[in-house]
Design a protein around this motif. Structure first.
Motif, short mmCIF file in Angstrom:
data_model
loop_
_atom_site.label_atom_id
_atom_site.label_comp_id
_atom_site.label_asym_id
_atom_site.label_seq_id
_atom_site.Cartn_x
_atom_site.Cartn_y
_atom_site.Cartn_z
N MET A 59 0.57 -1.14 0.23
CA MET A 59 -0.07 0.40 0.05
C MET A 59 1.39 1.06 0.52
SD MET A 59 -3.06 0.76 2.04
CE MET A 59 -4.18 0.40 0.65
N SER A 60 0.21 1.86 -0.69
CA SER A 60 1.33 3.41 -1.05
C SER A 60 1.05 4.90 -0.36
CB SER A 60 1.37 4.01 -2.52
OG SER A 60 1.90 2.86 -2.97
N CYS A 61 0.77 5.55 0.07
CA CYS A 61 0.95 6.45 0.70
C CYS A 61 1.64 8.04 0.14
CB CYS A 61 1.25 6.62 2.59
SG CYS A 61 3.28 6.31 3.03
N VAL A 62 0.67 9.37 0.95
CA VAL A 62 1.78 10.20 1.09
C VAL A 62 1.09 10.81 2.34
CG1 VAL A 62 0.67 12.67 0.35
CG2 VAL A 62 0.86 11.14 -1.10
N HIS A 63 2.58 11.90 3.04
CA HIS A 63 2.51 12.22 4.22
C HIS A 63 2.06 13.62 4.20
CE1 HIS A 63 5.00 8.37 5.70
NE2 HIS A 63 5.52 9.06 4.57
N TYR A 64 0.66 13.95 5.06
CA TYR A 64 0.57 15.08 4.63
C TYR A 64 0.02 15.43 5.89
CZ TYR A 64 -4.58 13.56 6.57
OH TYR A 64 -5.39 13.61 7.14
N LYS A 65 0.50 17.54 6.23
CA LYS A 65 0.46 18.14 7.14
C LYS A 65 -0.36 19.46 6.93
CE LYS A 65 4.89 20.72 8.45
NZ LYS A 65 4.25 21.49 9.10
N PHE A 66 -1.00 19.89 7.77
CA PHE A 66 -1.80 21.23 8.30
C PHE A 66 -0.06 21.85 8.18
CE2 PHE A 66 -5.95 19.15 7.73
CZ PHE A 66 -6.19 20.51 6.64
N ALA A 67 -0.51 23.43 7.85
CA ALA A 67 0.35 24.55 7.63
C ALA A 67 0.40 24.59 9.36
CB ALA A 67 0.19 25.68 6.98
N ARG B 97 0.14 22.76 11.66
CA ARG B 97 0.26 21.56 12.84
C ARG B 97 1.96 21.68 12.43
NH1 ARG B 97 -4.76 17.78 11.47
NH2 ARG B 97 -6.36 19.00 11.98
N ILE B 98 2.64 20.05 13.62
CA ILE B 98 3.49 20.03 14.13
C ILE B 98 3.94 18.57 13.10
CG2 ILE B 98 5.57 19.50 15.42
CD1 ILE B 98 4.14 21.11 17.35
N ASN B 99 3.26 17.76 13.33
CA ASN B 99 3.51 16.76 12.58
C ASN B 99 1.92 16.02 11.94
OD1 ASN B 99 4.71 15.63 15.12
ND2 ASN B 99 2.82 15.50 16.11
N ASN C 23 5.14 8.58 -1.15
CA ASN C 23 5.94 8.62 -0.69
C ASN C 23 6.51 10.13 -0.25
OD1 ASN C 23 5.51 6.31 0.40
ND2 ASN C 23 7.24 5.65 -0.66
N VAL C 24 5.07 11.40 -0.93
CA VAL C 24 6.38 12.92 -0.50
C VAL C 24 5.01 13.40 0.49
CG1 VAL C 24 4.72 14.84 -2.11
CG2 VAL C 24 5.97 12.63 -3.13
N SER C 25 5.73 13.94 0.64
CA SER C 25 5.52 14.92 1.95
C SER C 25 4.79 16.23 1.42
CB SER C 25 6.35 15.35 2.61
OG SER C 25 7.03 14.20 3.78
N VAL C 26 3.03 16.57 1.90
CA VAL C 26 2.71 17.75 1.59
C VAL C 26 2.61 18.94 2.35
CG1 VAL C 26 2.25 17.28 -0.28
CG2 VAL C 26 0.48 16.62 1.05
N ILE C 27 2.25 19.61 2.46
CA ILE C 27 1.34 20.88 2.93
C ILE C 27 0.51 21.18 2.94
CG2 ILE C 27 2.03 22.70 4.26
CD1 ILE C 27 3.91 20.97 4.89
#
Length: 198
Positions: free
Chosen positions: A1-9, A11-13, A67-71
């Protein structure tokens, strides 16, 4: 399973949005984030930006690799309205270009009027002026005008002088002021023995 890491601007985590495959479309990522965060699509849209490259994804069909991190930022459905004076001038300027600064100044409220306004959020002023007015309003109770208020008139019947222990006067007007410790003790003894209360 694939994922994208996201966080609101704000938030810290980071949180994780999972999907099958090597890419997820921007539209599907927005739907998944809105579902996980319990946001209503009628009120907000999401602005997605790559955390490393700072590239903003604007096309709903854009593919975001795994596997990309987005804001993520919440924005109103109509987009973000600019509050700067320069943008306000440009937006009110007619096609012929005859608008001046006085037209914009007359439309907004002065800082003096703004400090008297109860609802600053609805006021017709720039964000900077609203913040200045809020700071002035919040500090008004602590201004020098409100410091050092001295009691006037006789003290209330419940007030007792903290120096001699007798009612009828404030400590600054105490008859024992200026006495040294031994004279003060003698004066207190006499005051307690006398039936007369001043």
């Amino acid at each position: 399973m694939s994922c994208v890491h996201y966080k609101f601007a704000s938030r810290i985590n980071y949180a994780i949005a999972t999907f099958d495959g090597r890419h997820i479309s921007l539209r599907d990522l927005k739907k998944q984030i809105m579902g996980r965060e319990k946001l209503t699509a009628a009120k907000y849209d999401l602005q997605i930006t790559n955390a490393q490259t700072k590239e903003e994804y604007t096309d709903d069909g854009a593919l975001i690799p795994k596997n990309v991190s987005v804001i993520v930022r919440r924005i109103p459905i109509g987009g973000v309205k600019s509050t700067s004076k320069a943008d306000a001038i440009r937006s009110t300027e007619p096609v012929m270009g005859t608008s001046t600064l006085t037209d914009v100044a007359s439309a907004s409220i002065s800082l003096a009027q703004l400090t008297k306004t109860a609802n600053l959020a609805e006021a017709n002023a720039s964000e900077e002026d609203k913040i200045k007015a809020m700071m002035l309003q919040s500090g008004h109770a602590y201004g020098p005008v409100n410091y050092g208020k001295k009691p006037q008139g006789p003290p209330p019947p419940s007030y007792t002088c903290f120096r001699c222990g007798r009612p009828g006067h404030y400590i600054k007007n105490c008859p024992t002021n200026g006495m040294n410790a031994s004279n003060l003790a003698l004066g207190l003894k006499r005051a307690l023995e006398s039936p007369e209360v001043s």
